[in-house]
Design an enzyme around this catalytic site. Sequence first.
Site, PDB file in Angstrom:
ATOM      1  CB  SER A 109      -8.599  -1.650   4.678  1.00 33.67           C
ATOM      2  OG  SER A 109      -8.733  -2.941   4.146  1.00 33.67           O
ATOM      3  NE  ARG A 145      -4.296  -1.997   0.277  1.00 31.36           N
ATOM      4  CZ  ARG A 145      -4.167  -2.857  -0.093  1.00 31.36           C
ATOM      5  NH1 ARG A 145      -3.042  -3.656  -0.538  1.00 31.36           N
ATOM      6  NH2 ARG A 145      -5.229  -3.541   0.309  1.00 31.36           N
ATOM      7  CD  GLU A 178      -5.346   1.344   2.627  1.00 29.86           C
ATOM      8  OE1 GLU A 178      -5.444   1.740   1.556  1.00 29.86           O
ATOM      9  OE2 GLU A 178      -6.413   0.493   2.750  1.00 29.86           O
TER      10      GLU A 178
HETATM   11  N1  EPU Z   1      -9.866 -10.590  10.376  1.00 26.04           N
HETATM   12  C1  EPU Z   1     -10.438 -11.014  11.786  1.00 26.04           C
HETATM   13  N2  EPU Z   1     -11.504  -9.930  12.133  1.00 26.04           N
HETATM   14  C2  EPU Z   1     -11.964  -9.130  11.191  1.00 26.04           C
HETATM   15  C3  EPU Z   1     -11.367  -8.869   9.810  1.00 26.04           C
HETATM   16  C4  EPU Z   1     -10.202  -9.743   9.445  1.00 26.04           C
HETATM   17  O1  EPU Z   1     -10.079 -11.739  12.411  1.00 26.04           O
HETATM   18  O2  EPU Z   1     -12.925  -8.369  11.288  1.00 26.04           O
HETATM   19  C5  EPU Z   1      -8.789 -11.765  10.150  1.00 26.04           C
HETATM   20  C6  EPU Z   1      -9.414 -12.709   8.910  1.00 26.04           C
HETATM   21  O3  EPU Z   1      -9.803 -13.768   9.886  1.00 26.04           O
HETATM   22  C7  EPU Z   1      -8.292 -13.189   8.172  1.00 26.04           C
HETATM   23  C8  EPU Z   1      -7.311 -11.790   8.414  1.00 26.04           C
HETATM   24  O4  EPU Z   1      -7.824 -11.159   9.271  1.00 26.04           O
HETATM   25  O5  EPU Z   1      -7.345 -14.118   8.990  1.00 26.04           O
HETATM   26  C9  EPU Z   1      -7.228 -11.326   7.179  1.00 26.04           C
HETATM   27  O6  EPU Z   1      -8.672 -10.664   6.578  1.00 26.04           O
HETATM   28  P1  EPU Z   1      -9.193 -10.361   5.065  1.00 26.04           P
HETATM   29  O7  EPU Z   1      -8.682 -11.369   4.290  1.00 26.04           O
HETATM   30  O8  EPU Z   1     -10.510 -10.116   5.046  1.00 26.04           O
HETATM   31  O9  EPU Z   1      -8.037  -9.224   4.813  1.00 26.04           O
HETATM   32  P2  EPU Z   1      -7.763  -8.111   5.601  1.00 26.04           P
HETATM   33  O10 EPU Z   1      -6.211  -8.219   5.764  1.00 26.04           O
HETATM   34  O11 EPU Z   1      -8.676  -7.740   6.403  1.00 26.04           O
HETATM   35  C10 EPU Z   1      -6.777  -7.100   3.137  1.00 26.04           C
HETATM   36  C11 EPU Z   1      -6.654  -5.761   2.455  1.00 26.04           C
HETATM   37  C12 EPU Z   1      -8.130  -5.567   1.850  1.00 26.04           C
HETATM   38  C13 EPU Z   1      -8.393  -6.757   0.947  1.00 26.04           C
HETATM   39  C14 EPU Z   1      -8.233  -8.039   1.475  1.00 26.04           C
HETATM   40  C15 EPU Z   1      -8.306  -9.058   0.587  1.00 26.04           C
HETATM   41  C16 EPU Z   1      -5.205  -4.173   3.585  1.00 26.04           C
HETATM   42  C17 EPU Z   1      -5.112  -2.999   4.449  1.00 26.04           C
HETATM   43  N3  EPU Z   1      -6.614  -4.548   3.500  1.00 26.04           N
HETATM   44  O12 EPU Z   1      -7.810  -6.730   4.194  1.00 26.04           O
HETATM   45  O13 EPU Z   1      -8.061  -4.528   1.035  1.00 26.04           O
HETATM   46  O14 EPU Z   1      -9.550  -6.576   0.009  1.00 26.04           O
HETATM   47  O15 EPU Z   1      -7.007  -8.018   2.307  1.00 26.04           O
HETATM   48  O16 EPU Z   1      -7.173  -9.167   0.018  1.00 26.04           O
HETATM   49  O17 EPU Z   1      -4.277  -4.653   3.226  1.00 26.04           O
HETATM   50  C18 EPU Z   1      -8.701  -1.984   0.985  1.00 26.04           C
HETATM   51  O18 EPU Z   1      -7.388  -1.944   1.192  1.00 26.04           O
HETATM   52  O19 EPU Z   1      -9.474  -1.098   1.194  1.00 26.04           O
HETATM   53  C19 EPU Z   1      -8.811  -3.348   1.094  1.00 26.04           C
HETATM   54  C20 EPU Z   1     -10.220  -3.638   1.441  1.00 26.04           C
END
Ligand code: EPU
Length: 338
Positions: free
Chosen positions: A238, A164, A334
Amino acid sequence: MLIQKNCSLTKFNTFGFEVTANELIAISSIEQLQELFAENALIRDDIGILGGGSNITFTQNFGGLLLKNEIMGKRIVHETEHEAIMAFGGGESWHGAVLHALSLNLGGIENLSLIPGTVGASPIQNIGAYGVELKDVFHSLSAFHMPTGEIHDFYAEDCKFGYRDSIFKREKKGQYFITNVQLRLSKNAEIKTQYGDIQATLEGWGISTPTIHDISKAVIFIRESKLPNPAEIGNCGSFFKNPVVSDAIIPELKLKYPDLRTFPADAGMTKVPAGWLIEKAGWKGYRRGDVGVHAKQALVLVNYGKGNGTEIIHLAHEIQADILSKFGIALEMEVNAW
Ligand code: EPU
């Protein structure tokens, strides 16, 4: 050239905050930028560039000149047996670009389906989702350098892409208006199903050898089930980055929280999901007035209607302080606050 005065930005920011810009000009060509430059209209320090408004929290009315990127265009600039370099105007919608590539059977960005915002903003924060980042398909971009009126080209190595992150958030911040982005798309793209629920979603649909079209449908399905639609609940995706911390602190965290899943990062470092931290700290679904933390994805802060940017930033600061005190981990925003 039409200068809109005291222009409402409610429809131009996905939080839906009711703010205005003192002046706004919709830019649909490089000539317009050159004209503004010739009139010395770009020599001021209160210029902002707006794409889809999907990564900005306006905390007040914007007092300067906003240039809204509406430079359109989609075309193949070079093609071989295996790939095509496609150029997109910076003002094109990102998801529209994904759908266009899919309509031509060109792969590489299907995992990035449904990300809000414009193509021109995509390199700035090196958008990423479901195991793919923009840098994986990035060929080059052209940008108007506002201090000199010159067009500069940037190739992948010039952009210093990180998680990012890019040079446009750092050394070159605020200097460039991105007019055109070229992506290297593939005619026989590698299918990437490893991340998260993609594989399980496809299996549930009985698809064992997915196409790029199936991947896009699965990503859209997953995003729609987890992430709030900005047209219904204001949000910027995010709100925080996933923090990258030293490996040294992980064993103790995992001992205390056996359900913690972490992801490898650069040598000696580990990425911890911010959504998990925020949920564990008890913020998921929290609401105060019209702002809150989304009930299905704790990484997303939301505006239920009449919330404002200052309330969002206050909430973000409280969450940051709480995560620091509970886990000793600093969360970085972010989303940009203006
Ligand atoms: N998780 C939780 N609780 C929550 C959310 C997530 O425990 O409320 C845990 C999930 O269980 C999982 C881990 O966190 O083990 C990762 O969750 P997820 O795959 O939903 O992805 P994220 O890390 O929360 C990132 C990006 C998103 C992107 C998703 C999918 C960043 C800051 N965010 O989110 O990007 O869609 O991966 O690849 O890196 C954005 O940048 O606006 C965005 C939505």
